[in-house]
Write a protein that holds these residues in place. Sequence first.
Motif, PDB file in Angstrom:
ATOM      1  N   MET A 294       5.184 -23.836  21.017  1.00 51.45           N
ATOM      2  CA  MET A 294       6.305 -24.581  21.533  1.00 51.45           C
ATOM      3  C   MET A 294       7.494 -23.631  21.706  1.00 51.45           C
ATOM      4  SD  MET A 294       8.261 -27.779  19.813  1.00 51.45           S
ATOM      5  CE  MET A 294       8.186 -29.133  20.913  1.00 51.45           C
ATOM      6  N   ARG A 295       8.158 -23.729  22.842  1.00 51.19           N
ATOM      7  CA  ARG A 295       9.356 -22.931  23.103  1.00 51.19           C
ATOM      8  C   ARG A 295      10.553 -23.565  22.414  1.00 51.19           C
ATOM      9  NH1 ARG A 295       9.565 -21.680  29.424  1.00 51.19           N
ATOM     10  NH2 ARG A 295      11.416 -20.580  28.775  1.00 51.19           N
TER      11      ARG A 295
ATOM     12  N   GLU B 222      13.094 -26.424  25.423  1.00 53.13           N
ATOM     13  CA  GLU B 222      12.151 -27.192  26.234  1.00 53.13           C
ATOM     14  C   GLU B 222      12.795 -27.557  27.572  1.00 53.13           C
ATOM     15  OE1 GLU B 222       8.938 -28.063  25.662  1.00 53.13           O
ATOM     16  OE2 GLU B 222       9.017 -26.866  23.826  1.00 53.13           O
TER      17      GLU B 222
END
Length: 179
Positions: free
Chosen positions: A1-2, A5
Amino acid sequence: MREIEGIDEAMAVLKPYWEEIEDNFDRHNHRFLQLAGADHDSIGRVLRAHLVVESLLNTYLPEYFGLEDFDELRLSFAQKAKMLPAAKSSASFVRPGIIQLNKVRNKFGHQLNHIVEFQEINSIMQILDIARSGAKFDTPIDAIEAFAPVACAFLSIPPKHLQEAFVEAFKNVHTELPD
């Protein structure tokens, strides 16, 4: 996950406007660089004098008026300066200069590249003509710095017997607000 987002989608929406966005940024960046390039020496010297005088105001006013919890009032510098007695007190002598010092400091708050002129510190100069007679100041900033210790001296609360002497000495002194 960045950690951020949805940034790819946001950039896709902005892509058609990118040249205009960069031009806008460049205009704002140019203005920022102009402001950041202001004479910080003058700003710093005025701010230092202002802070030193405010420190003494924070000691003088509660003692003079017998105020407890003075800090909880959260008064501005201008409000504190206007609380200084306009007559019959040694503080009344420096009151116009303190008010004027705040006006100069505020000008830097609105225009970082403000250049202080002698005519905008006429009350400070009148006080210095008396308190530091014969002293010459090359710049208005030099005069402001010379004024700060004078203001602080007149804001000090002396022992009771000296307070009485000051009351007698200053009983006919009355000051007006500076322009």
